[in-house]
Design a protein around this motif. Structure first.
Motif, PDB file in Angstrom:
ATOM      1  N   GLU A 180      46.842 104.671   9.126  1.00 20.91           N
ATOM      2  CA  GLU A 180      46.368 106.062   9.158  1.00 20.91           C
ATOM      3  C   GLU A 180      46.367 106.700   7.764  1.00 20.91           C
ATOM      4  O   GLU A 180      45.806 107.779   7.593  1.00 20.91           O
ATOM      5  N   GLY A 181      46.944 106.013   6.770  1.00 17.24           N
ATOM      6  CA  GLY A 181      46.878 106.518   5.408  1.00 17.24           C
ATOM      7  C   GLY A 181      48.240 106.709   4.768  1.00 17.24           C
ATOM      8  O   GLY A 181      49.265 106.774   5.448  1.00 17.24           O
ATOM      9  N   HIS A 182      48.216 106.805   3.446  1.00 13.36           N
ATOM     10  CA  HIS A 182      49.406 107.022   2.623  1.00 13.36           C
ATOM     11  C   HIS A 182      49.857 108.472   2.838  1.00 13.36           C
ATOM     12  O   HIS A 182      49.066 109.405   2.620  1.00 13.36           O
ATOM     13  N   GLY A 183      51.093 108.660   3.270  1.00 10.39           N
ATOM     14  CA  GLY A 183      51.601 109.988   3.609  1.00 10.39           C
ATOM     15  C   GLY A 183      51.301 111.059   2.567  1.00 10.39           C
ATOM     16  O   GLY A 183      50.757 112.118   2.901  1.00 10.39           O
ATOM     17  N   PRO A 184      51.633 110.822   1.291  1.00 12.02           N
ATOM     18  CA  PRO A 184      51.384 111.865   0.288  1.00 12.02           C
ATOM     19  C   PRO A 184      49.910 112.263   0.163  1.00 12.02           C
ATOM     20  O   PRO A 184      49.612 113.423  -0.115  1.00 12.02           O
TER      21      PRO A 184
END
Lengths: 523, 523
Positions: A180-184
């Protein structure tokens, strides 16, 4: 000296093995025998040395020779008879179906017709490949692709960011990461969207490989073959391709200068079930039009009333050259009953190479997208995601955007000036207030494809309007992308375009003249 | 002073607009009215100020107020009557279906049930999510994922390469690029493959987003729902997911210590049409087994005879810890009639984060893959592609590989030592000669899922074998990935695994005891 004898006696074979070579030994044996047969040194019916004998002679394992002989047998070059050893096949047996080509290249068996094996997909208009080839020519001024101007890329900043990222401990950014993607980055996007009046939680942001992948994943998650998708006419070609590939039927909603007409969408929705609505409300591709606030609200009311999800594709809204910004459909439809799936990308406002875009959607859809993404490519590059997140967090983007606007404004203006001077009354258009495209209509019944044929001779390229339509509309239209060309190139391109259009118009006039002469004769 | 009067008189509303706010003005008005209704200051039937009046009072355009009122009407909060103005709706009308939650969040209309809208896909075994969650726990030693050891990543080298790439003129590597891949990387891969005994033209090399994307694109290009794919039993879970998602039926070919049995594949092919064969011939995932040369040839002969394409998935063959290298199916099947589609990745031998893998295939299939890739995400990151190409061209890779082998050999050995000492006779396995995985069988009828349940309490995780099987096989098996753990972690992990297995075995023994007592009573 049995070993040496066998090797020496076997003059027809005269195998030489190279133990330093990357080619496996069994393969060297196979090639040696193949050559001996091919050159005629070994003729049909000749018995090859027994496997064990040849293996000993060559100092290799017996399985190596077995492997070589099996390969030759599979190719029909030799026969293996239990108890009688291996003999060279007759040439007629050796070249049964596809003949010497396959043999020469070392192949065998049923040659696959790969095209027959393909899963059926709606084929692209062949004109697309021709246009891409034309646009790629060095001598051509190409208004084809909506590429951002490379001279605006914040290359040095990203050079520093990547160097920083891969400092001590940087291994973590070369590792697997969540689909779902890199948190930052999800957080940086949520923060930026909040500043633009679109407050969304970071958990509602899904990172994808550019908005193209966003569209693909959404189609994969939502569309079954036979489902109907409502699109504007004209609309983004890449979306048409994705929906067609998903097996969707397309229904078009007419659009005018203010974008699509929600009443017409409402009529369609009354008549048939629609699975998904796809719109580009701001600086539309290809028309450059922006949907008015009033139409945005009516569009949402229609989508809500019928409970149909709506993709708001929004790559260009930050690239506004005049006028006031317009609230996104996402903002207008705020709340848990919102039908809006928002889609955007960094490809137009930063650069395309990192392949990063994002979707804002309801939690169940985010979860589904992550699952499809894990199938498609597991995740997007975490290093690139980190760098973009840092770029936003450090506040570089507003300044960058401020630099982009005058660059593209100048290009748009150069295009309009050039068109007025060089193409004149043969073209009409509405000045786009933002984005990358100018959509123009040819006057006097001229067809864009005719002009394109002439344009390719003049050394200029554009996309004919019918490619953005589902059902053959837009034949008089052409899309001119001004974003990737310097003003001087644009000026030259419009000169060539004017020449092409004039040639076609004159030819038309002559044809009309001839036609009228002929008709006089007949009548 | 009509203007001021309206604003002053309208105490129930008391709207305050913030022109600095990113929230659009119409939205501020809408929220203000909404709050006034929600707080009870405006009751049902109250007439709102006429649009023109309120607009003048607030100093905004009339369309702004129209937009706000329309939004409120769409939410059912107010009614607009032609000639009678706009009145607040009764509360019962305002909260018809989904009540106050939606209202509070500003939503309205038919709330979408997103899950109902999803295109059907075969769901994953729910155990997968549980295992992923377990593996992610800080206190757990995870043998779950086949991740390369981050301490081996050539991070500094890639840091320099990226800095070099984004020097003057680096913009070109942040631009759009061809879907089939960056030319220099295709050439670097072809050169490396030639050195490994697999000479292929650069034009036959297609770059994809890791081998996961390679598989996905191949499935998209070749599989129609209902097609049958033949796979080894057991096989790579990610491939099973991709084929299932493509709508394929799966037929399994039994495998033993030497890999799959080509005769059994031949029998299947005699009985039913197979669209595609998928094999991992070297250091297979999950078993670690390598297909023997003789079986490779028979496998190819079978595929050729039936004209069925065969994907050779080869992520691990360069990670060999003992024994001699084995020719790939691609090498063995050389030639134009080859049914082999070769697939590999940089994720295991370099690092996964760049998401780069490649396919070697016949020209028509390369063309088709490029087309599907353009739909899915246009292209892979050209900057990352350039850096990997340079890394190979400068000759860094052989030295890197030479460093990897002892690292992973030590990890494999630590795992085997630990298993022997800590789990003992409860497990049997064959030592893998390469790759990332050890595949072990539980003795005494123990089930891997039972042991996993206990293992999660002990703080150790692995993948139970049945997840790699299509039809429920492998219940006694477990896959242990040793690549991502230091030898000390591995030792600790095996201690925990031993404790878990003993607990389950003892419970079993007790249950058996009770069972036999019961049966004495009954008989």
């Amino acid at each position: 000296m049995h070993k040496r004898e066998t090797a020496d006696d076997d003059d027809e074979l005269s195998l030489r093995l190279d133990r330093e070579s990357p080619t496996p030994l069994y393969r060297q044996i196979e090639v040696g025998v193949r050559e001996a047969i091919g050159s005629g040194r070994l003729i049909a019916g000749t018995r090859l040395p027994p496997e064990r004998t040849l293996a000993a002679a060559l100092g290799v394992d017996r399985t190596t020779v077995v492997a070589a002989y099996r390969e030759l047998a599979a190719d029909g070059l030799v026969h293996a008879h239990v108890g009688r050893g291996t003999t060279v096949a007759a040439s007629s047996e050796r070249f049964p179906a596809h003949g010497r080509d396959a043999l020469a290249a070392g192949g065998s068996g049923r040659r696959l017709d790969w095209r027959q094996l393909f899963a059926p997909m709606v084929e692209d208009d062949p004109a697309l490949a021709d246009i891409a080839a034309l646009a790629g020519r060095e001598d051509v001024v190409s208004f084809v692709a909506g590429v951002p101007a490379p001279e605006t890329y914040p290359t040095r900043t990203f050079r520093s960011l990547l160097a920083e990222a891969l400092g001590p401990g940087g291994e973590g950014l070369l590792q697997y990461s969540p689909p779902e993607g890199h948190g930052p980055l999800r957080e940086a996007i949520a923060a930026r969207m909040a500043r633009r009046g679109m407050p969304v939680p970071a958990g509602a942001v899904f990172i994808c490989g550019g908005s193209q992948q966003g569209l693909y994943l959404l189609a994969r998650a939502l569309i079954e073959p036979g489902d109907t998708v409502a699109v504007e006419a004209p609309t983004y070609l890449g979306a048409l391709q994705v929906f067609r590939a998903a097996g969707a039927r397309l229904v078009t909603i007419p659009a005018d200068r203010e974008g699509l007409d929600p009443d017409r969408l409402g009529e369609v929705l009354e008549r048939r079930p629609i699975k998904l609505i796809y719109v580009l409300p701001t600086f539309q591709n290809p028309t450059g039009a922006t949907l008015s606030l009033e139409r945005r609200q009516r569009l949402l009311a229609v989508a809500r009333r019928h409970g149909v999800p709506l993709i708001e594709d929004d790559p260009y809204s930050e690239l506004r050259y005049e006028g006031e910004s317009m609230p996104s459909l996402l903002t207008l439809a705020d709340g848990p009953a919102s039908p809006v799936i928002y889609l955007s990308t960094f490809s137009k406002v930063l650069f395309p190479g990192f392949r990063l875009g994002w979707v804002v959607a309801a939690p169940p859809l985010i979860e589904r997208l992550a699952w499809v993404k894990a199938l498609v490519d597991l995740e997007s590059n975490p290093l690139a995601q980190w760098a973009v997140a840092e770029y936003f967090d450090r506040g570089g983007f507003d300044g960058h955007l401020a630099k982009l606007v005058p660059v593209y404004t100048a290009r748009r203006d150069a295009l309009e000036t050039g068109l007025r001077q060089e193409v004149g009354e043969m073209l009409t258009w509405r000045s786009p207030a933002g984005g990358f495209y100018l959509w123009a209509h040819l006057a006097a019944g001229l067809r864009a494809r005719e002009v394109l044929a002439e344009a390719s001779r003049e050394g200029v390229a554009f996309v004919p309007g019918d490619l953005f339509h589902v059902d053959g509309g837009g034949r008089d239209a052409l899309r001119l992308a001004f974003s990737g060309l310097a003003p001087t190139q644009i000026a030259e391109g419009t000169r060539r375009l004017g020449a092409a259009a004039r040639t076609v118009a004159e030819r038309r006039a002559v044809a009309r003249g001839q036609g009228s002469i002929r008709s006089t004769r007949i009548v």
